[in-house]
Design an enzyme around this catalytic site. Structure first.
Site, PDB file in Angstrom:
ATOM      1  N   CYS A 183      33.747  43.079  30.805  1.00  0.00           N
ATOM      2  CA  CYS A 183      33.446  41.842  30.071  1.00  0.00           C
ATOM      3  C   CYS A 183      32.719  42.162  28.765  1.00  0.00           C
ATOM      4  CB  CYS A 183      32.606  40.921  30.951  1.00  0.00           C
ATOM      5  SG  CYS A 183      32.262  39.336  30.157  1.00  0.00           S
TER       6      CYS A 183
ATOM      7  N   CYS B 216      24.235  41.317  34.661  1.00  0.00           N
ATOM      8  CA  CYS B 216      25.595  41.356  35.208  1.00  0.00           C
ATOM      9  C   CYS B 216      26.220  42.746  35.273  1.00  0.00           C
ATOM     10  CB  CYS B 216      26.493  40.423  34.414  1.00  0.00           C
ATOM     11  SG  CYS B 216      28.146  40.305  35.173  1.00  0.00           S
TER      12      CYS B 216
ATOM     13  N   CYS C 293      25.222  39.787  29.267  1.00  0.00           N
ATOM     14  CA  CYS C 293      24.299  39.174  30.237  1.00  0.00           C
ATOM     15  C   CYS C 293      23.518  40.281  30.963  1.00  0.00           C
ATOM     16  CB  CYS C 293      25.090  38.333  31.244  1.00  0.00           C
ATOM     17  SG  CYS C 293      26.287  37.237  30.438  1.00  0.00           S
TER      18      CYS C 293
ATOM     19  N   ARG D 219      23.364  25.123  46.451  1.00  0.00           N
ATOM     20  CA  ARG D 219      23.912  26.319  47.107  1.00  0.00           C
ATOM     21  C   ARG D 219      22.944  27.493  47.039  1.00  0.00           C
ATOM     22  NH1 ARG D 219      28.879  27.212  44.702  1.00  0.00           N
ATOM     23  NH2 ARG D 219      29.571  25.511  46.000  1.00  0.00           N
TER      24      ARG D 219
ATOM     25  N   CYS E 167      37.678  26.004  43.086  1.00  0.00           N
ATOM     26  CA  CYS E 167      36.625  26.159  42.087  1.00  0.00           C
ATOM     27  C   CYS E 167      37.002  27.371  41.232  1.00  0.00           C
ATOM     28  CB  CYS E 167      35.278  26.389  42.778  1.00  0.00           C
ATOM     29  SG  CYS E 167      33.928  26.699  41.629  1.00  0.00           S
TER      30      CYS E 167
ATOM     31  N   CYS F 196      29.800  22.478  38.653  1.00  0.00           N
ATOM     32  CA  CYS F 196      28.992  23.373  39.483  1.00  0.00           C
ATOM     33  C   CYS F 196      28.161  24.190  38.511  1.00  0.00           C
ATOM     34  CB  CYS F 196      29.912  24.268  40.319  1.00  0.00           C
ATOM     35  SG  CYS F 196      29.002  25.544  41.222  1.00  0.00           S
TER      36      CYS F 196
ATOM     37  N   CYS G 191      36.576  29.904  45.498  1.00  0.00           N
ATOM     38  CA  CYS G 191      36.111  29.971  44.109  1.00  0.00           C
ATOM     39  C   CYS G 191      36.616  31.245  43.438  1.00  0.00           C
ATOM     40  CB  CYS G 191      34.583  29.917  44.098  1.00  0.00           C
ATOM     41  SG  CYS G 191      33.920  30.003  42.434  1.00  0.00           S
TER      42      CYS G 191
HETATM   43  N1  SAM Z   1      32.118  35.268  33.203  1.00  0.00           N
HETATM   44  C1  SAM Z   1      31.889  33.943  33.630  1.00  0.00           C
HETATM   45  C2  SAM Z   1      30.534  33.427  33.250  1.00  0.00           C
HETATM   46  O1  SAM Z   1      29.650  34.195  32.966  1.00  0.00           O
HETATM   47  O2  SAM Z   1      30.370  32.216  33.251  1.00  0.00           O
HETATM   48  C3  SAM Z   1      32.099  33.730  35.119  1.00  0.00           C
HETATM   49  C4  SAM Z   1      31.635  34.802  36.087  1.00  0.00           C
HETATM   50  S1  SAM Z   1      29.880  35.150  36.096  1.00  0.00           S
HETATM   51  C5  SAM Z   1      29.787  36.608  37.053  1.00  0.00           C
HETATM   52  C6  SAM Z   1      29.223  33.839  37.129  1.00  0.00           C
HETATM   53  C7  SAM Z   1      27.756  33.801  37.377  1.00  0.00           C
HETATM   54  O3  SAM Z   1      27.393  34.824  38.271  1.00  0.00           O
HETATM   55  C8  SAM Z   1      26.809  34.007  36.213  1.00  0.00           C
HETATM   56  O4  SAM Z   1      26.666  32.872  35.415  1.00  0.00           O
HETATM   57  C9  SAM Z   1      25.509  34.321  36.929  1.00  0.00           C
HETATM   58  O5  SAM Z   1      24.807  33.136  37.184  1.00  0.00           O
HETATM   59  C10 SAM Z   1      25.981  34.942  38.245  1.00  0.00           C
HETATM   60  N2  SAM Z   1      25.604  36.341  38.339  1.00  0.00           N
HETATM   61  C11 SAM Z   1      26.181  37.395  37.719  1.00  0.00           C
HETATM   62  N3  SAM Z   1      25.562  38.547  38.022  1.00  0.00           N
HETATM   63  C12 SAM Z   1      24.558  38.239  38.864  1.00  0.00           C
HETATM   64  C13 SAM Z   1      23.551  38.995  39.530  1.00  0.00           C
HETATM   65  N4  SAM Z   1      23.453  40.306  39.372  1.00  0.00           N
HETATM   66  N5  SAM Z   1      22.685  38.348  40.333  1.00  0.00           N
HETATM   67  C14 SAM Z   1      22.781  37.012  40.498  1.00  0.00           C
HETATM   68  N6  SAM Z   1      23.710  36.239  39.894  1.00  0.00           N
HETATM   69  C15 SAM Z   1      24.582  36.832  39.086  1.00  0.00           C
HETATM   70  C1  DTB Z   2      27.327  31.604  41.103  1.00  0.00           C
HETATM   71  O1  DTB Z   2      26.422  30.844  40.692  1.00  0.00           O
HETATM   72  N1  DTB Z   2      27.109  32.741  41.769  1.00  0.00           N
HETATM   73  C2  DTB Z   2      28.347  33.421  42.057  1.00  0.00           C
HETATM   74  C3  DTB Z   2      29.403  32.405  41.536  1.00  0.00           C
HETATM   75  N2  DTB Z   2      28.617  31.395  40.919  1.00  0.00           N
HETATM   76  C4  DTB Z   2      30.506  32.863  40.697  1.00  0.00           C
HETATM   77  C5  DTB Z   2      28.429  34.784  41.480  1.00  0.00           C
HETATM   78  C6  DTB Z   2      27.339  35.705  41.927  1.00  0.00           C
HETATM   79  C7  DTB Z   2      27.620  37.063  41.378  1.00  0.00           C
HETATM   80  C8  DTB Z   2      26.666  38.095  41.883  1.00  0.00           C
HETATM   81  C9  DTB Z   2      26.931  39.429  41.311  1.00  0.00           C
HETATM   82  C10 DTB Z   2      28.265  40.029  41.669  1.00  0.00           C
HETATM   83  O2  DTB Z   2      28.671  40.009  42.846  1.00  0.00           O
HETATM   84  O3  DTB Z   2      28.936  40.574  40.766  1.00  0.00           O
HETATM   85 FE1  SF4 Z   3      30.698  38.524  31.576  1.00  0.00          FE
HETATM   86 FE2  SF4 Z   3      29.102  38.903  33.638  1.00  0.00          FE
HETATM   87 FE3  SF4 Z   3      28.224  37.549  31.538  1.00  0.00          FE
HETATM   88 FE4  SF4 Z   3      30.123  36.447  33.131  1.00  0.00          FE
HETATM   89  S1  SF4 Z   3      28.016  36.936  33.698  1.00  0.00           S
HETATM   90  S2  SF4 Z   3      30.074  36.480  30.887  1.00  0.00           S
HETATM   91  S3  SF4 Z   3      31.247  38.310  33.739  1.00  0.00           S
HETATM   92  S4  SF4 Z   3      28.808  39.726  31.559  1.00  0.00           S
END
Ligand code: SAM
Ligand code: DTB
Ligand code: SF4
Length: 332
Positions: A72, A79, A76, A279, A147, A207, A116
């Protein structure tokens, strides 16, 4: 809850201080007062609210699948899928329709009611929308709620997702506006609000939640809850994630939050957004059963179900069944 008006009361995300919050339904100061309550008072109030609006002892199950993983372009700080961090996540191009449908059938057989689909994009391109809409229709045809979480949406994209049968779009505000730029620099808060408005206008359920345990203060957690609760209408579904610390991400090594602070945040979400499904999301595998039980007592009534979130682990289904049995919880 009034149906889609898509107007957000708060539109100056970088200016959220108490002098502008007077006009908000939930001023930050009121949420701070909730978070500061004696623990038992807070939980009592949250559980009382919960029982007014929801069936006690019933938990909704959603299963996640990552339809496109890693690589990506966003930054973030939490992430594991951001291309710029070295986290060991294997990039995976878009899954086939068949793979997604097989996973959805398995999720349904295991008892999930919502499926989802997540993608590691800043936002989808038109050809991505074309593929994902096929997945949405196929999953919906199995009798599951659908979702998707695909990043920022451009005008017209939410309508296409809606036409395909999308029930919910997940797009998190993640944290309070005043610290957003410490976590993410490749987009701003207003970008997130704009996508949420696209989703609302398309008639898709929202959501939207955030992440707790990123080193933020209690005041910042109040700021996140205020943003969510003052969306008009507030989200139908509010995922509260606990940061899953992944080696290689900037937030790896953050001081671990006291679990009771996490429980307090769940309670504040329940009280301020009484009709929403709250959730208990990422981070459950790292939580004790007792903390999870407190989250349910504080009003959480939905979980991610299945041994994987997107790239990180989640409790095994057998473990969740055993916990539900112990707590007398029913799934739906
Ligand atoms: N890329 C899209 C976005 O950022 O909206 C969708 C996927 S992203 C992985 C969805 C959500 O996962 C993020 O907004 C964040 O709240 C959650 N997330 C990602 N990494 C995480 C982590 N290490 N711990 C907890 N939540 C996480
Ligand atoms: C949300 O709020 N939490 C989920 C879902 N929406 C997409 C994602 C959590 C991701 C946790 C880190 C991972 O597994 O990569
Ligand atoms: Fe990309 Fe992860 Fe950020 Fe979603 S949360 S925009 S997958 S870097």
């Amino acid at each position: 809850m009034s149906q889609p008006t898509a107007n957000f009361i708060e539109k100056q995300p970088n200016n959220i201080t108490d002098n502008v919050s007077d006009s908000l339904r939930w001023p930050i100061s009121q949420i701070q007062i909730l978070l500061d309550l004696p623990f038992n008072d807070l939980i009592y109030r949250a559980q009382t609210t919960h029982r007014q609006f929801h069936v006690a002892n019933e938990i909704q199950l959603s299963t996640l699948i990552s339809v496109k993983t890693g690589g990506c372009p966003e930054d973030c700080g939490y992430c594991p899928q951001a291309a710029r961090y070295h986290t060991g996540v294997d990039n995976q191009a878009m899954l086939s329709l068949e793979t997604v449908v097989t996973a959805a059938k398995a999720a349904k057989d295991q008892g999930a009611t919502r499926f989802c689909m997540g993608a590691a994009w800043r936002g989808p391109k038109q050809r991505d929308i074309d593929e994902v809409t096929g997945m949405i229709s196929a999953v919906k045809a199995l009798g599951l709620e659908t979702c998707a979480t695909l990043g920022m949406l451009k005008p017209g994209q939410a309508e296409q997702l809606s036409m395909a049968g999308l029930d919910y779009y997940n797009h998190n505000l993640d944290t309070a506006p005043e610290i957003y730029s410490e976590i993410i620099t490749t987009r701003d808060y207003q970008d997130r609000l704009d996508t949420l408005e696209e989703v609302r206008n398309a008639g898709i359920n929202v959501c939207c939640g955030g992440i707790v345990g990123m080193g933020e203060s209690r005041h910042a957690r109040a700021g996140l809850i205020a943003q969510l609760a003052n969306l008009d209408p507030y989200p139908e579904s509010v995922p509260i994630n606990h940061l899953v610390q992944v080696e290689g991400t900037p937030l790896y090594g953050t001081a671990v939050l006291d679990p009771l602070e996490f429980v307090r945040t769940i309670a504040a979400a329940r009280i301020t957004m009484p009709k929403a499904m709250v959730r208990l999301s990422a981070g459950r595998r790292e939580m004790s059963e007792s903390v999870q039980a407190l989250c349910f007592l504080a009003g959480a009534n939905s979980i991610f179900y299945g041994d994987k979130l997107l790239t990180t682990g989640n409790p095994e289904t057998e473990q969740d069944h055993a916990l539900f049995e112990k707590l007398g919880l029913r799934s739906r």
